[in-house]
Write a protein that holds these residues in place. Structure first.
Motif, mmCIF file in Angstrom:
data_model
loop_
_atom_site.group_PDB
_atom_site.id
_atom_site.type_symbol
_atom_site.label_atom_id
_atom_site.label_comp_id
_atom_site.label_asym_id
_atom_site.label_seq_id
_atom_site.Cartn_x
_atom_site.Cartn_y
_atom_site.Cartn_z
ATOM 1 N N ASP A 138 6.033 -120.725 97.459
ATOM 2 C CA ASP A 138 6.393 -120.620 98.875
ATOM 3 C C ASP A 138 7.393 -119.478 99.020
ATOM 4 O OD1 ASP A 138 6.950 -120.913 101.510
ATOM 5 O OD2 ASP A 138 8.016 -122.824 101.346
ATOM 6 N N PHE A 139 6.945 -118.347 99.578
ATOM 7 C CA PHE A 139 7.783 -117.162 99.666
ATOM 8 C C PHE A 139 8.453 -117.023 101.031
ATOM 9 C CE2 PHE A 139 4.980 -116.214 96.151
ATOM 10 C CZ PHE A 139 5.834 -115.602 95.242
ATOM 11 N N SER A 140 8.417 -118.076 101.822
ATOM 12 C CA SER A 140 9.146 -118.088 103.088
ATOM 13 C C SER A 140 10.530 -118.690 102.867
ATOM 14 C CB SER A 140 8.386 -118.899 104.134
ATOM 15 O OG SER A 140 7.106 -118.340 104.379
ATOM 16 N N GLY B 183 9.099 -125.471 89.659
ATOM 17 C CA GLY B 183 8.683 -124.191 89.111
ATOM 18 C C GLY B 183 9.170 -123.932 87.709
ATOM 19 N N ARG B 184 9.863 -124.873 87.115
ATOM 20 C CA ARG B 184 10.320 -124.747 85.729
ATOM 21 C C ARG B 184 9.858 -125.973 84.947
ATOM 22 N NH1 ARG B 184 15.449 -122.932 88.307
ATOM 23 N NH2 ARG B 184 15.711 -120.699 87.865
ATOM 24 N N ASN B 185 9.450 -125.751 83.717
ATOM 25 C CA ASN B 185 8.973 -126.840 82.848
ATOM 26 C C ASN B 185 7.888 -127.661 83.570
ATOM 27 O OD1 ASN B 185 11.015 -125.912 81.212
ATOM 28 N ND2 ASN B 185 12.401 -127.605 81.629
ATOM 29 N N THR B 186 6.967 -126.968 84.193
ATOM 30 C CA THR B 186 5.995 -127.633 85.060
ATOM 31 C C THR B 186 4.655 -127.848 84.370
ATOM 32 O OG1 THR B 186 5.264 -125.521 85.961
ATOM 33 C CG2 THR B 186 7.029 -126.659 87.128
ATOM 34 N N ILE B 187 3.944 -128.895 84.845
ATOM 35 C CA ILE B 187 2.532 -129.093 84.530
ATOM 36 C C ILE B 187 1.694 -128.600 85.703
ATOM 37 C CG2 ILE B 187 0.738 -130.802 84.076
ATOM 38 C CD1 ILE B 187 2.737 -132.475 82.611
ATOM 39 N N THR B 188 2.017 -129.080 86.881
ATOM 40 C CA THR B 188 1.383 -128.602 88.111
ATOM 41 C C THR B 188 2.454 -128.361 89.148
ATOM 42 O OG1 THR B 188 1.037 -130.889 88.886
ATOM 43 C CG2 THR B 188 -0.771 -129.842 87.683
ATOM 44 N N ASN B 189 2.409 -127.205 89.772
ATOM 45 C CA ASN B 189 3.365 -126.863 90.816
ATOM 46 C C ASN B 189 2.606 -126.712 92.126
ATOM 47 O OD1 ASN B 189 5.812 -126.282 91.973
ATOM 48 N ND2 ASN B 189 5.750 -124.100 91.456
ATOM 49 N N ASN B 190 3.127 -127.300 93.178
ATOM 50 C CA ASN B 190 2.398 -127.293 94.435
ATOM 51 C C ASN B 190 3.395 -127.380 95.592
ATOM 52 O OD1 ASN B 190 0.288 -127.386 96.301
ATOM 53 N ND2 ASN B 190 -0.904 -128.828 95.060
ATOM 54 N N PHE B 191 2.864 -127.278 96.821
ATOM 55 C CA PHE B 191 3.705 -127.449 98.003
ATOM 56 C C PHE B 191 4.144 -128.909 98.103
ATOM 57 C CE2 PHE B 191 1.035 -123.782 99.049
ATOM 58 C CZ PHE B 191 2.004 -122.870 99.444
ATOM 59 N N THR B 192 5.396 -129.099 98.510
ATOM 60 C CA THR B 192 5.915 -130.461 98.624
ATOM 61 C C THR B 192 5.755 -131.023 100.036
ATOM 62 O OG1 THR B 192 8.147 -129.684 99.143
ATOM 63 C CG2 THR B 192 7.601 -129.984 96.812
ATOM 64 N N PHE B 193 5.447 -130.169 101.002
ATOM 65 C CA PHE B 193 5.171 -130.620 102.368
ATOM 66 C C PHE B 193 3.858 -129.982 102.811
ATOM 67 C CE2 PHE B 193 5.169 -129.704 106.914
ATOM 68 C CZ PHE B 193 5.351 -130.966 107.446
ATOM 69 N N ALA C 252 2.173 -125.412 105.191
ATOM 70 C CA ALA C 252 2.576 -126.030 103.924
ATOM 71 C C ALA C 252 3.811 -125.308 103.416
ATOM 72 C CB ALA C 252 1.449 -125.969 102.901
ATOM 73 N N SER C 253 4.723 -126.035 102.832
ATOM 74 C CA SER C 253 5.984 -125.437 102.388
ATOM 75 C C SER C 253 6.552 -126.233 101.230
ATOM 76 C CB SER C 253 7.001 -125.393 103.539
ATOM 77 O OG SER C 253 7.279 -126.705 103.988
ATOM 78 N N VAL C 254 7.615 -125.683 100.645
ATOM 79 C CA VAL C 254 8.366 -126.355 99.582
ATOM 80 C C VAL C 254 9.763 -126.616 100.123
ATOM 81 C CG1 VAL C 254 9.298 -126.192 97.242
ATOM 82 C CG2 VAL C 254 7.039 -125.246 97.749
ATOM 83 N N VAL C 255 10.041 -127.862 100.435
ATOM 84 C CA VAL C 255 11.350 -128.253 100.967
ATOM 85 C C VAL C 255 11.951 -129.417 100.186
ATOM 86 C CG1 VAL C 255 10.931 -127.412 103.309
ATOM 87 C CG2 VAL C 255 10.225 -129.728 102.673
ATOM 88 N N ASP C 256 11.151 -130.043 99.310
ATOM 89 C CA ASP C 256 11.646 -131.139 98.471
ATOM 90 C C ASP C 256 11.940 -130.592 97.081
ATOM 91 O OD1 ASP C 256 10.884 -133.717 100.229
ATOM 92 O OD2 ASP C 256 9.275 -132.227 100.366
ATOM 93 N N TYR C 257 13.105 -130.902 96.572
ATOM 94 C CA TYR C 257 13.513 -130.331 95.293
ATOM 95 C C TYR C 257 14.139 -131.394 94.404
ATOM 96 C CZ TYR C 257 13.200 -125.927 97.913
ATOM 97 O OH TYR C 257 12.774 -124.889 98.676
ATOM 98 N N CYS C 258 14.092 -131.084 93.115
ATOM 99 C CA CYS C 258 14.907 -131.797 92.129
ATOM 100 C C CYS C 258 15.936 -130.811 91.602
ATOM 101 C CB CYS C 258 14.048 -132.346 90.982
ATOM 102 S SG CYS C 258 15.013 -133.160 89.702
ATOM 103 N N LEU C 259 17.202 -131.115 91.755
ATOM 104 C CA LEU C 259 18.306 -130.232 91.386
ATOM 105 C C LEU C 259 19.026 -130.819 90.179
ATOM 106 C CD1 LEU C 259 19.695 -129.618 94.990
ATOM 107 C CD2 LEU C 259 17.852 -128.419 93.807
#
Length: 539
Positions: free
Chosen positions: A31-33, A55-65, A71-78
């Motif tokens: 998601d580059f927005s 986006g790190r140590n991933t098996i599958t990376n996808n949009f969270t919303f 579609a966007s990525v707004v949910d994160y694990c920090l």
């Protein structure tokens, strides 16, 4: 520790770390927005030493919303930087896919399906199923250390007649006709003992206790650089006022609360004032250092940066080859010793072919009378007091001593210079040095924040060698440097590790070449070679 949820932040490819300080892998961004909340989030992560797991140590990376139109990525694990290796197999699972796999759509309306995805990962812990008490050192490992004030060394140091007689007796022993390795060690140990006795009787000292978990006898320091003694007093008064207010059960409780509120306001105001003054002073110092002293400028950058606050103590545990964790003191010390001992000259020897080529080349140089062989009289002459004194005066003050616990500041007197001359000449003639010079104190420094702190090889060892050994090496190095310079041994292109030269010249030359070829629209190919452990593995 980790934070996970909907942050309503679109971070795009914003960096969540500081390049050059934190060594993290880049995220796989889909998601580059970006929005304002994303900029605030990434700045917050940098300040608190956290990073985004997406986006790190991933098996599958996808949009969270996934909505009807966007579609966007707004949910994160920090997670903290140092725990990145523990969070593995990260996945983004869309709820619709989960319902499809379980036939859930037949029971739910499409309008009831959440538009936010699920975040899944595995947490790799080495302590699963073990008691935390098992990871504490089995022994206290407590020892004491004496710190001496070497800033005020008077003329009376090594000046007593009895002490000078001991020094001259040691010199006579060194200048005897035949001195074996045992005799050399005895003479060196005798001089070290003389200096230690003088240090104990004539220098101010302080004894501290060092253990595996804490260091006592040292004043407690607050990590915040803007903290002051005044803030400490205000904080103490504030704590007392809060405690009195909370414990009060009488009618005076409201009055004590008012006192607490007033002290809290005074403390907060003082904190904000101290922060502003510190930031203003730091900016002023940096602006002055930019033009006056570039080295001090970059040193100040490293001291005030966030990376300086990420230094942590070394855990008293090691990770063994089978993946298990050990806290046994003997195993921990043995692991550290074996790993660092294997760094230098680990099984590397010069092949017979290379040795023959070197010998043939040297013989040819000696037999070829037409070639000008550089004079070596200066290299073979006896070491003088002036050479030793020059090296001692150039040695930096306030540096940590080596295994013998003798700093360079204590060797700047006539008695020590006379003994050092005798000792160095004996070492120079015989080709042997005191056995104590082969012992050093290694201080491990973490190479990066993401490496495993339980692996000894993830640290860079800084060696604290004995002061007299460093002075002896400095004398020989000065001779070699002068000889190579006078005989043009080093080529003009060699600027690294050469006095009066800098690798900035090579950088300038490379930059000029690249810019010139760009103007002529010509390609430039450059190869940068980084030899792994080049000095450790040299033959």
């Amino acid at each position: 520790m980790y934070l996970c949820g909907d942050f309503n932040s679109r971070c795009s490819d914003n960096l969540d770390y500081i390049p050059g300080i934190d060594r993290l892998t880049d995220r796989d961004v889909i998601d580059f927005s970006s929005n304002q909340y994303g900029d605030v989030l990434t700045e917050f992560l940098i300040n608190v030493n956290f990073c985004i797991l997406n986006g790190r140590n991933t098996i599958t990376n996808n949009f969270t919303f996934v909505g009807p139109q966007d579609a966007s990525v707004v949910d994160y694990c920090l997670i903290p930087y140092e725990n990145l290796s523990m969070f593995v197999d990260f996945e983004v699972l869309k709820v619709s896919d989960i319902l499809d796999s379980t036939n859930g759509y037949s029971q739910l309306s499409k309008l009831a399906v959440p538009d936010h995805s699920l975040l899944k990962w595995n947490l790799s812990l080495d302590v699963v199923g073990k008691n935390y008490a098992d990871f504490k050192p089995k022994c206290n490992m407590v020892h004491t250390k004496t710190l001496y004030d070497t800033k005020h060394v008077g003329r009376e140091f090594l000046a007593d007649p009895e002490v000078q007689r001991e020094v001259f007796h040691t010199i006579d022993q060194l200048e005897s006709a035949v001195v074996s390795q045992v005799g050399l060690n005895e003479a060196y140990d005798r001089f070290v003992n003389i200096v230690h006795v003088e240090m104990s009787s004539k220098l101010e000292q302080k004894v501290i206790t060092i253990s595996a978990n804490r260091r006592t006898g040292k004043k407690l320091r607050v990590k915040k650089p803007w903290w002051s003694e005044q803030l400490t007093v205000l904080w103490t008064d504030l704590c007392k006022a809060e405690k009195s207010w909370l414990k009060c059960k009488s009618n005076n409780r409201q009055c004590l609360k008012h006192v607490y509120v007033q002290k809290r306001k005074a403390f907060d105001s003082s904190v904000q004032r101290a922060k502003r003054q510190y930031v203003y002073q730091a900016q002023s110092d940096l602006e002055a250092a930019v033009s006056a002293n570039s080295r001090m400028f970059w040193k100040s950058i490293g001291n005030i940066g966030i990376g300086n606050e990420r230094l942590k103590s070394i855990p008293f545990e090691v990770k063994l080859s089978d993946g298990s964790i050990s806290t046994d003191p003997e195993i921990v010390l043995k692991k550290w010793g074996s790993d660092f001992a294997g760094l230098l000259n680990s099984g590397n020897t010069i092949s017979s072919e290379v040795a023959n080529d070197i010998n043939i080349h040297n013989v040819g140089l000696h037999n070829d009378n037409s070639m000008d062989v550089p004079e070596t009289d200066h290299l073979d002459s006896m070491i003088t007091i002036d050479e030793i004194l020059k090296c001692i005066l150039h040695a930096k003050s306030g540096k940590a001593p080596g295994y013998d616990n003798i700093p360079c500041e204590l060797l700047k007197n006539d008695s020590a210079l006379a003994l050092l001359q005798s000792l160095f000449n004996r070492c120079f003639i015989s080709g042997t040095v005191p056995t104590a010079w082969s012992k050093s104190i290694i201080t491990p420094i973490p190479k990066c924040s993401t490496s495993d702190p339980r692996d000894p090889l993830s640290y860079r060892g800084i060696t604290l060698a004995p002061s007299m050994y460093k002075i002896y090496c400095a004398v020989l190095n000065n001779r070699l440097a002068k000889w190579t310079e006078s005989n043009n041994i080093i080529c003009d292109e060699q600027n690294g590790f050469v006095k009066g030269k800098s690798t900035i010249d090579q950088v300038q030359s490379l930059t000029t070449i690249i810019e010139t070829r760009k103007l002529k629209k010509l390609p430039t190919f450059t190869a940068f070679i980084d030899f792994k452990k080049a000095y450790d593995l040299r033959p």
